[in-house]
Design a protein around this motif. Sequence first.
Motif, PDB file in Angstrom:
ATOM      1  N   VAL A 144       0.842  -1.203   0.000  1.00  0.00           N
ATOM      2  CA  VAL A 144       0.000   0.000   0.000  1.00  0.00           C
ATOM      3  C   VAL A 144       0.872   1.246   0.000  1.00  0.00           C
ATOM      4  CG1 VAL A 144      -1.724   1.305   1.307  1.00  0.00           C
ATOM      5  CG2 VAL A 144      -1.918  -1.178   1.137  1.00  0.00           C
ATOM      6  N   ILE A 145       1.945   1.222   0.793  1.00  0.00           N
ATOM      7  CA  ILE A 145       2.833   2.393   0.865  1.00  0.00           C
ATOM      8  C   ILE A 145       3.481   2.652  -0.500  1.00  0.00           C
ATOM      9  CG2 ILE A 145       4.964   3.303   1.894  1.00  0.00           C
ATOM     10  CD1 ILE A 145       4.122   1.787   4.497  1.00  0.00           C
ATOM     11  N   CYS A 146       4.017   1.588  -1.094  1.00  0.00           N
ATOM     12  CA  CYS A 146       4.675   1.765  -2.405  1.00  0.00           C
ATOM     13  C   CYS A 146       3.696   2.298  -3.450  1.00  0.00           C
ATOM     14  CB  CYS A 146       5.286   0.450  -2.890  1.00  0.00           C
ATOM     15  SG  CYS A 146       6.684  -0.079  -1.896  1.00  0.00           S
ATOM     16  N   ASN A 147       2.497   1.744  -3.455  1.00  0.00           N
ATOM     17  CA  ASN A 147       1.498   2.198  -4.423  1.00  0.00           C
ATOM     18  C   ASN A 147       1.086   3.647  -4.181  1.00  0.00           C
ATOM     19  OD1 ASN A 147       1.561  -0.290  -5.603  1.00  0.00           O
ATOM     20  ND2 ASN A 147      -0.272  -1.060  -4.565  1.00  0.00           N
ATOM     21  N   MET A 154      10.156   6.808   6.537  1.00  0.00           N
ATOM     22  CA  MET A 154       9.611   5.708   7.338  1.00  0.00           C
ATOM     23  C   MET A 154      10.468   5.463   8.573  1.00  0.00           C
ATOM     24  SD  MET A 154       9.111   2.939   4.336  1.00  0.00           S
ATOM     25  CE  MET A 154       7.800   2.149   5.271  1.00  0.00           C
ATOM     26  N   GLY A 155       9.831   5.054   9.612  1.00  0.00           N
ATOM     27  CA  GLY A 155      10.591   4.605  10.777  1.00  0.00           C
ATOM     28  C   GLY A 155      10.935   3.141  10.568  1.00  0.00           C
ATOM     29  N   THR A 156      11.880   2.665  11.344  1.00  0.00           N
ATOM     30  CA  THR A 156      12.172   1.239  11.270  1.00  0.00           C
ATOM     31  C   THR A 156      12.637   0.747  12.632  1.00  0.00           C
ATOM     32  OG1 THR A 156      13.254  -0.478   9.964  1.00  0.00           O
ATOM     33  CG2 THR A 156      14.609   1.399  10.575  1.00  0.00           C
ATOM     34  N   HIS A 157      12.427  -0.531  12.864  1.00  0.00           N
ATOM     35  CA  HIS A 157      12.828  -1.110  14.142  1.00  0.00           C
ATOM     36  C   HIS A 157      14.288  -1.489  14.090  1.00  0.00           C
ATOM     37  CE1 HIS A 157       8.641  -1.584  15.362  1.00  0.00           C
ATOM     38  NE2 HIS A 157       8.426  -1.801  14.073  1.00  0.00           N
ATOM     39  N   VAL A 201       9.396  -3.721   6.309  1.00  0.00           N
ATOM     40  CA  VAL A 201       8.599  -2.881   5.409  1.00  0.00           C
ATOM     41  C   VAL A 201       9.472  -1.786   4.799  1.00  0.00           C
ATOM     42  CG1 VAL A 201       6.647  -1.282   5.308  1.00  0.00           C
ATOM     43  CG2 VAL A 201       6.466  -3.363   6.659  1.00  0.00           C
ATOM     44  N   SER A 202      10.305  -1.182   5.641  1.00  0.00           N
ATOM     45  CA  SER A 202      11.110  -0.075   5.133  1.00  0.00           C
ATOM     46  C   SER A 202      12.119  -0.546   4.087  1.00  0.00           C
ATOM     47  CB  SER A 202      11.821   0.651   6.282  1.00  0.00           C
ATOM     48  OG  SER A 202      12.622  -0.245   7.002  1.00  0.00           O
ATOM     49  N   GLN A 203      12.719  -1.702   4.329  1.00  0.00           N
ATOM     50  CA  GLN A 203      13.686  -2.225   3.353  1.00  0.00           C
ATOM     51  C   GLN A 203      12.986  -2.528   2.024  1.00  0.00           C
ATOM     52  OE1 GLN A 203      17.143  -3.139   3.686  1.00  0.00           O
ATOM     53  NE2 GLN A 203      17.231  -2.021   5.606  1.00  0.00           N
ATOM     54  N   TYR A 204      11.803  -3.101   2.148  1.00  0.00           N
ATOM     55  CA  TYR A 204      11.037  -3.436   0.945  1.00  0.00           C
ATOM     56  C   TYR A 204      10.740  -2.167   0.140  1.00  0.00           C
ATOM     57  CZ  TYR A 204       7.220  -5.283  -1.939  1.00  0.00           C
ATOM     58  OH  TYR A 204       6.426  -5.642  -2.987  1.00  0.00           O
TER      59      TYR A 204
END
Lengths: 162, 162
Positions: free
Chosen positions: A109-112, A124-127, A140-143
Amino acid sequence: MEEIKERKIVVAVDESEESMEALSWSLDNLFPIGSNNTLTLLYVKPPLPVYSSLDAAGFIVAGDPVAALEKYEHELVESVMARSRTVYQDFESDINIERRVGRGDAKEVICNAVEKLRADMLVMGTHDYGFFKRALLGSVSQYCAKRVKCPVVIVKKQPQNI
Amino acid sequence: MEEIKERKIVVAVDESEESMEALSWSLDNLFPIGSNNTLTLLYVKPPLPVYSSLDAAGFIVAGDPVAALEKYEHELVESVMARSRTVYQDFESDINIERRVGRGDAKEVICNAVEKLRADMLVMGTHDYGFFKRALLGSVSQYCAKRVKCPVVIVKKQPQNI
């Protein structure tokens, strides 16, 4: 002097502390005074089948369980947006803020959305996972960093400043 | 009004078009007029053993082959730094520019440098690989995005603006 360009900056927000950190970083770094950048807060609701595990508990929900779930989701969105507001409301510049809510697999959804909105930037934040999680999980962020065409900023939760 | 913080921004540069794109993006987005941010251009020379494959050709190098290689490396660094200069010299604000040259495995050197310099941000270009390369290769930018603690910006080469 070069004219300051308007930019559309998408910040993916969710319930995590990391996403609020990403929002805060964006405000500090990407909205210089006088800029006319737009900040789009993007929240993604999980795909509906995720809730099917809750069906078994439906009987304890008075009335319509679907309506109850919708209400719950709505409250979740509002809670994240309210939390975002506490981050950006103290920011001194005027900012154009947009809210977008999507549904589905967050990374897709984010990419789209980034593509559809013709965003200039995705934040984006990331863990900060440990070694095993880092090795095993495609976050998700790497993707998104791999897929989207615009620059991607990955913000980690910073240790409290000393 | 909040005081503008000074930030140390590391941009990893190499011979690629992508890294120049990353540098250009940084100037456009992270150096608002009036900021006192520092831009560190970080270039990483490959580890020495890479050159061992050239040994066999050493006999065609007049004089000392090690000196010839050193000269070649020096020229490579200068060429990348000169190219960087053409990107930042037209930028209207005064910027504090630092040059750093490291040696070794690029991803390791970059991560270590970011930590050592206590950088506030790392900006890197990345190649827009096709599916197979993307799936198989762990790119330098992906590696660094996972490892460093500060926010990482991954800039793709943009298609020429229409």
